[in-house]
Design a protein around this motif. Structure first.
Motif, PDB file in Angstrom:
ATOM      1  N   ARG A 120      -2.784   3.965  -7.878  1.00  0.00           N
ATOM      2  CA  ARG A 120      -4.067   4.999  -7.436  1.00  0.00           C
ATOM      3  C   ARG A 120      -4.541   5.758  -8.072  1.00  0.00           C
ATOM      4  NH1 ARG A 120      -2.924   4.329  -1.923  1.00  0.00           N
ATOM      5  NH2 ARG A 120      -1.481   6.554  -1.647  1.00  0.00           N
ATOM      6  N   ARG A 121      -3.149   6.596  -8.435  1.00  0.00           N
ATOM      7  CA  ARG A 121      -3.279   8.187  -9.611  1.00  0.00           C
ATOM      8  C   ARG A 121      -3.880   7.404 -10.719  1.00  0.00           C
ATOM      9  NH1 ARG A 121       1.212   9.669  -7.561  1.00  0.00           N
ATOM     10  NH2 ARG A 121       2.180   8.175  -8.876  1.00  0.00           N
ATOM     11  N   ALA A 166       0.989   3.361  -5.152  1.00  0.00           N
ATOM     12  CA  ALA A 166       0.536   4.786  -5.800  1.00  0.00           C
ATOM     13  C   ALA A 166       0.131   5.378  -6.580  1.00  0.00           C
ATOM     14  CB  ALA A 166       1.073   5.503  -4.986  1.00  0.00           C
ATOM     15  N   GLN A 206       1.164  -1.314   0.135  1.00  0.00           N
ATOM     16  CA  GLN A 206      -0.239  -0.206  -0.170  1.00  0.00           C
ATOM     17  C   GLN A 206       1.087   1.806   0.218  1.00  0.00           C
ATOM     18  OE1 GLN A 206      -2.815   0.633   3.465  1.00  0.00           O
ATOM     19  NE2 GLN A 206      -3.984   1.860   2.429  1.00  0.00           N
ATOM     20  N   GLU A 207       2.146   1.627   0.292  1.00  0.00           N
ATOM     21  CA  GLU A 207       2.698   2.706   1.126  1.00  0.00           C
ATOM     22  C   GLU A 207       4.040   2.675  -0.461  1.00  0.00           C
ATOM     23  OE1 GLU A 207       4.447   1.794   4.517  1.00  0.00           O
ATOM     24  OE2 GLU A 207       2.537   2.299   4.974  1.00  0.00           O
TER      25      GLU A 207
END
Length: 118
Positions: A34-35, A31, A25-26
């Protein structure tokens, strides 16, 4: 017609730990996923909601305009109402193409890394 379930798989499936989920998730890959999703879904959601709201507001406050006959018994309200359906299907088709091209490969890479333990 066969109603029996297939035999269970012989391979042992290991589930990722909570720490592995948190690490993914990190990660920059997640990321970016998600973007990619947000940059497509949010603007289209806002645009469609505005388009729908415009249709509703025109129906409420611009009855004369919406009642304008274009040809035969077809008026502006009918054309815009059908355009609502058309834009819904177009957005769904566009999202499916976007997901297949941009989101699914990234998600599959993350999933295979998680399941493979790599």
């Amino acid at each position: 017609m066969a109603t029996e379930t297939p035999p269970p798989s012989k391979t042992q499936v290991t589930l990722p730990t909570t720490e592995e989920f948190t690490a993914v998730q990190e990660s920059p890959e997640f990321a970016e996923l998600r973007r990619s999703y947000r940059s497509f879904a949010f603007p289209l959601t806002v645009a469609f909601a505005a388009w729908y709201l415009l249709y509703v507001l025109l129906s409420i406050y611009a009855g004369d305009f919406m009642g304008t006959e274009l040809f035969g018994n077809v008026n502006v309200a009918l054309v815009l109402g059908l355009a609502q359906f058309l834009t819904t299907f177009l957005i769904a088709w566009w999202y499916a193409r976007h997901a297949a091209a941009k989101l699914d490969p990234k998600a599959e890479a993350i999933k295979s890394r998680m399941e493979g333990g790599a």
